[in-house]
Design a protein around this motif. Structure first.
Motif, PDB file in Angstrom:
ATOM      1  N   LEU A 165      10.785 -35.192  42.670  1.00 34.77           N
ATOM      2  CA  LEU A 165      11.714 -34.959  41.572  1.00 34.77           C
ATOM      3  C   LEU A 165      12.784 -33.979  42.043  1.00 34.77           C
ATOM      4  CD1 LEU A 165       9.158 -34.470  38.639  1.00 34.77           C
ATOM      5  CD2 LEU A 165      10.247 -36.593  39.410  1.00 34.77           C
ATOM      6  N   THR A 166      14.033 -34.297  41.780  1.00 27.25           N
ATOM      7  CA  THR A 166      15.132 -33.407  42.139  1.00 27.25           C
ATOM      8  C   THR A 166      16.105 -33.313  40.963  1.00 27.25           C
ATOM      9  OG1 THR A 166      16.510 -35.162  43.097  1.00 27.25           O
ATOM     10  CG2 THR A 166      14.954 -34.061  44.565  1.00 27.25           C
ATOM     11  N   GLY A 167      16.927 -32.270  40.985  1.00 26.73           N
ATOM     12  CA  GLY A 167      17.962 -32.116  39.960  1.00 26.73           C
ATOM     13  C   GLY A 167      17.420 -32.036  38.543  1.00 26.73           C
ATOM     14  N   ILE A 168      16.295 -31.373  38.377  1.00 28.84           N
ATOM     15  CA  ILE A 168      15.673 -31.292  37.052  1.00 28.84           C
ATOM     16  C   ILE A 168      16.551 -30.463  36.117  1.00 28.84           C
ATOM     17  CG2 ILE A 168      13.669 -30.471  35.748  1.00 28.84           C
ATOM     18  CD1 ILE A 168      11.997 -30.949  38.285  1.00 28.84           C
ATOM     19  N   GLN A 169      16.880 -31.028  34.968  1.00 22.80           N
ATOM     20  CA  GLN A 169      17.660 -30.328  33.942  1.00 22.80           C
ATOM     21  C   GLN A 169      16.910 -30.396  32.617  1.00 22.80           C
ATOM     22  OE1 GLN A 169      21.935 -31.052  33.793  1.00 22.80           O
ATOM     23  NE2 GLN A 169      21.826 -32.132  35.754  1.00 22.80           N
ATOM     24  N   ARG A 170      16.603 -29.239  32.091  1.00 21.35           N
ATOM     25  CA  ARG A 170      15.900 -29.147  30.804  1.00 21.35           C
ATOM     26  C   ARG A 170      16.953 -29.039  29.701  1.00 21.35           C
ATOM     27  NH1 ARG A 170      10.420 -27.554  32.307  1.00 21.35           N
ATOM     28  NH2 ARG A 170      10.420 -27.160  34.573  1.00 21.35           N
ATOM     29  N   ARG A 171      16.820 -29.861  28.700  1.00 24.75           N
ATOM     30  CA  ARG A 171      17.836 -29.943  27.654  1.00 24.75           C
ATOM     31  C   ARG A 171      17.185 -29.879  26.268  1.00 24.75           C
ATOM     32  NH1 ARG A 171      22.384 -32.654  30.133  1.00 24.75           N
ATOM     33  NH2 ARG A 171      21.868 -33.455  32.201  1.00 24.75           N
ATOM     34  N   ARG A 172      18.051 -29.885  25.244  1.00 18.12           N
ATOM     35  CA  ARG A 172      17.584 -29.992  23.857  1.00 18.12           C
ATOM     36  C   ARG A 172      18.448 -31.010  23.127  1.00 18.12           C
ATOM     37  NH1 ARG A 172      13.785 -26.505  22.068  1.00 18.12           N
ATOM     38  NH2 ARG A 172      13.260 -24.794  23.493  1.00 18.12           N
ATOM     39  N   ASN A 173      17.792 -31.792  22.262  1.00 24.43           N
ATOM     40  CA  ASN A 173      18.549 -32.790  21.508  1.00 24.43           C
ATOM     41  C   ASN A 173      19.176 -32.162  20.263  1.00 24.43           C
ATOM     42  OD1 ASN A 173      16.486 -32.525  19.643  1.00 24.43           O
ATOM     43  ND2 ASN A 173      15.495 -34.457  20.172  1.00 24.43           N
ATOM     44  N   LYS A 174      19.777 -32.965  19.420  1.00 23.93           N
ATOM     45  CA  LYS A 174      20.476 -32.448  18.233  1.00 23.93           C
ATOM     46  C   LYS A 174      19.534 -31.733  17.278  1.00 23.93           C
ATOM     47  CE  LYS A 174      24.146 -35.926  18.373  1.00 23.93           C
ATOM     48  NZ  LYS A 174      24.793 -37.075  17.669  1.00 23.93           N
ATOM     49  N   GLU A 175      18.276 -32.115  17.303  1.00 24.11           N
ATOM     50  CA  GLU A 175      17.295 -31.444  16.443  1.00 24.11           C
ATOM     51  C   GLU A 175      16.710 -30.197  17.086  1.00 24.11           C
ATOM     52  OE1 GLU A 175      16.999 -34.904  17.035  1.00 24.11           O
ATOM     53  OE2 GLU A 175      18.223 -35.198  15.224  1.00 24.11           O
ATOM     54  N   GLY A 176      17.167 -29.885  18.301  1.00 23.26           N
ATOM     55  CA  GLY A 176      16.676 -28.703  19.005  1.00 23.26           C
ATOM     56  C   GLY A 176      15.387 -28.927  19.767  1.00 23.26           C
ATOM     57  N   LYS A 177      14.948 -30.178  19.862  1.00 22.18           N
ATOM     58  CA  LYS A 177      13.707 -30.463  20.572  1.00 22.18           C
ATOM     59  C   LYS A 177      13.989 -30.664  22.062  1.00 22.18           C
ATOM     60  CE  LYS A 177      11.450 -32.570  16.568  1.00 22.18           C
ATOM     61  NZ  LYS A 177      10.793 -33.787  16.029  1.00 22.18           N
ATOM     62  N   PRO A 178      13.082 -30.178  22.919  1.00 23.45           N
ATOM     63  CA  PRO A 178      13.333 -30.217  24.369  1.00 23.45           C
ATOM     64  C   PRO A 178      13.081 -31.594  24.981  1.00 23.45           C
ATOM     65  CG  PRO A 178      11.202 -29.221  23.943  1.00 23.45           C
ATOM     66  CD  PRO A 178      11.819 -29.473  22.592  1.00 23.45           C
ATOM     67  N   TRP A 179      13.855 -31.918  26.002  1.00 24.25           N
ATOM     68  CA  TRP A 179      13.622 -33.072  26.844  1.00 24.25           C
ATOM     69  C   TRP A 179      14.185 -32.751  28.220  1.00 24.25           C
ATOM     70  CZ3 TRP A 179      17.628 -36.461  28.726  1.00 24.25           C
ATOM     71  CH2 TRP A 179      18.912 -36.131  28.281  1.00 24.25           C
ATOM     72  N   ALA A 180      14.034 -33.613  29.175  1.00 24.41           N
ATOM     73  CA  ALA A 180      14.482 -33.314  30.538  1.00 24.41           C
ATOM     74  C   ALA A 180      15.027 -34.564  31.214  1.00 24.41           C
ATOM     75  CB  ALA A 180      13.337 -32.738  31.360  1.00 24.41           C
ATOM     76  N   SER A 181      15.989 -34.354  32.106  1.00 19.09           N
ATOM     77  CA  SER A 181      16.511 -35.423  32.952  1.00 19.09           C
ATOM     78  C   SER A 181      16.384 -34.992  34.397  1.00 19.09           C
ATOM     79  CB  SER A 181      17.968 -35.729  32.609  1.00 19.09           C
ATOM     80  OG  SER A 181      18.789 -34.615  32.924  1.00 19.09           O
ATOM     81  N   MET A 182      16.306 -35.968  35.293  1.00 22.74           N
ATOM     82  CA  MET A 182      16.093 -35.665  36.717  1.00 22.74           C
ATOM     83  C   MET A 182      16.311 -36.930  37.535  1.00 22.74           C
ATOM     84  SD  MET A 182      12.091 -35.472  36.015  1.00 22.74           S
ATOM     85  CE  MET A 182      12.618 -34.971  34.374  1.00 22.74           C
ATOM     86  N   LEU A 183      16.149 -36.794  38.848  1.00 21.45           N
ATOM     87  CA  LEU A 183      16.146 -37.937  39.753  1.00 21.45           C
ATOM     88  C   LEU A 183      14.765 -38.093  40.362  1.00 21.45           C
ATOM     89  CD1 LEU A 183      19.476 -37.552  41.788  1.00 21.45           C
ATOM     90  CD2 LEU A 183      19.008 -39.225  39.997  1.00 21.45           C
ATOM     91  N   ILE A 184      14.329 -39.334  40.518  1.00 21.47           N
ATOM     92  CA  ILE A 184      13.144 -39.646  41.303  1.00 21.47           C
ATOM     93  C   ILE A 184      13.634 -40.201  42.630  1.00 21.47           C
ATOM     94  CG2 ILE A 184      11.033 -41.013  41.491  1.00 21.47           C
ATOM     95  CD1 ILE A 184      11.015 -41.225  38.444  1.00 21.47           C
TER      96      ILE A 184
END
Length: 326
Positions: free
Chosen positions: A167-186
């Motif tokens: 996993l590279t480039g991991i970015q932790r984010r939050r959606n409009k409701e403030g709930k966390p999610w993440a994007s990355m590269l495999i």
């Protein structure tokens, strides 16, 4: 690989290293390197970067040893620089010109692990040079991965896949409701693709989100129009902890077909030698409507994907039967 592309190593340092090497020949050790180059242009941070990137690997020591003796080498280099500036180098150069270089014993320190070396290369160069985090898990990755990142085009939406990569480039984010999610590269040896961990899986998987470590990633395929598919990650396991379940005993159906049995027996023997393991082997030698013989053989094999694929070429696609599993 160009020295100027190594992080923290600027043009004046590269110019000094290359010029001095051109004037006096190849460097032979870390101490000699530090005594010859201009330590005003090549500072400690640059030297650490050169060591981590592997640029000094040809100078007769491990990267851990280079790092352990760096202080001493820089002190020797500083003294040599002061001697040159005061003219002592000129006074005594003729006397010591033909002397052997001073030997500096290498510190007795354990070498860095392959993972530590690769991490340094990735940090300073931006990619791996001497290997890949998947190298030590080649066999396991072949057994566990259902696909490579380059082989997902055309799969239906929500197809379950298992990928072995980092996993590279991991970015932790939050959606409009403030709930966390993440994007990355495999990333694997074939390339890379985008992946997400949605809020429904994030809390369970967030602790496993580590960059540049060999992972088994299970997920669902999400095709993209005019773009490579993405993966919705459902599970992440360190490859070193992932378990491959292989049979402990197998039966191989060997059809007797006239003169072909000699070449079949030879091919099986070569396969058993090439794929040693712990699984017991039983041969079921049979001729349609004539006879069937069971024969236990002393060979022990590893009946993984590669083994099954090669066996199918020799004895047919349904030749192997699992009798017991680990």
């Amino acid at each position: 690989f160009g020295l100027g592309a190594i992080k923290n190593v600027g043009y004046p340092a590269v110019e000094s290293i290359v010029r001095v090497r051109g004037e006096g020949g190849a460097y032979t050790s870390l101490h000699e390197f530090c005594e010859r180059v201009d330590l005003g242009a090549v500072n400690r941070r640059m030297l650490e970067s050169l060591i981590k990137a592997g640029a000094l690997d040809s100078l007769g020591a491990t990267r851990a040893q280079f790092m352990a003796m760096l202080d001493g080498a820089m002190e020797a280099g500083s003294r040599a620089s002061k001697d040159r500036a005061s003219g002592q180098g000129g006074l005594f150069a003729a006397m010591v010109a033909h002397d052997e270089p001073v030997a500096h014993p290498l510190p007795n320190v354990p070498d860095w692990t392959p993972r530590e070396k690769l991490a340094g290369e990735k940090e300073l160069v931006g990619f791996y040079i001497t290997g890949h985090p998947l190298d030590q898990y080649d066999e396991k990755a072949k057994d566990l991965a259902t696909h490579l990142t380059s082989g997902l085009e055309g799969l239906p939406k929500s197809t379950e896949v298992a990928l072995c990569g980092i996993l590279t480039g991991i970015q932790r984010r939050r959606n409009k409701e403030g709930k966390p999610w993440a994007s990355m590269l495999i990333e694997d040896r074939e390339g890379g693709l985008e992946a997400m961990i949605f809020t429904t899986q994030y809390e369970r998987l967030q602790a496993a989100l580590e960059e540049d470590k060999a992972m088994l990633i299970r997920g669902l395929v999400y095709p993209e129009e005019n773009a490579p598919p993405k993966i919705s990650i459902q599970d992440i396991v360190l490859l070193e902890n992932a378990r491959v379940s292989l049979p402990s005993m197998i039966t191989i159906r060997v059809p007797v077909k006239g003169d072909a049995e000699v070449s079949c027996a030879t091919a099986l023997h070569e396969l058993f030698v090439r794929k040693p393991g712990s699984a017991e082997v039983r041969l079921k030698i049979e001729k349609s409507r004539d006879f069937s013989v069971i024969l236990d053989v002393p060979a022990r094999v590893r009946p993984d994907k590669e083994f099954r694929s090669e066996l199918a070429k020799i004895c047919g696609p349904e030749a192997m039967e699992v009798m017991a599993s680990e």
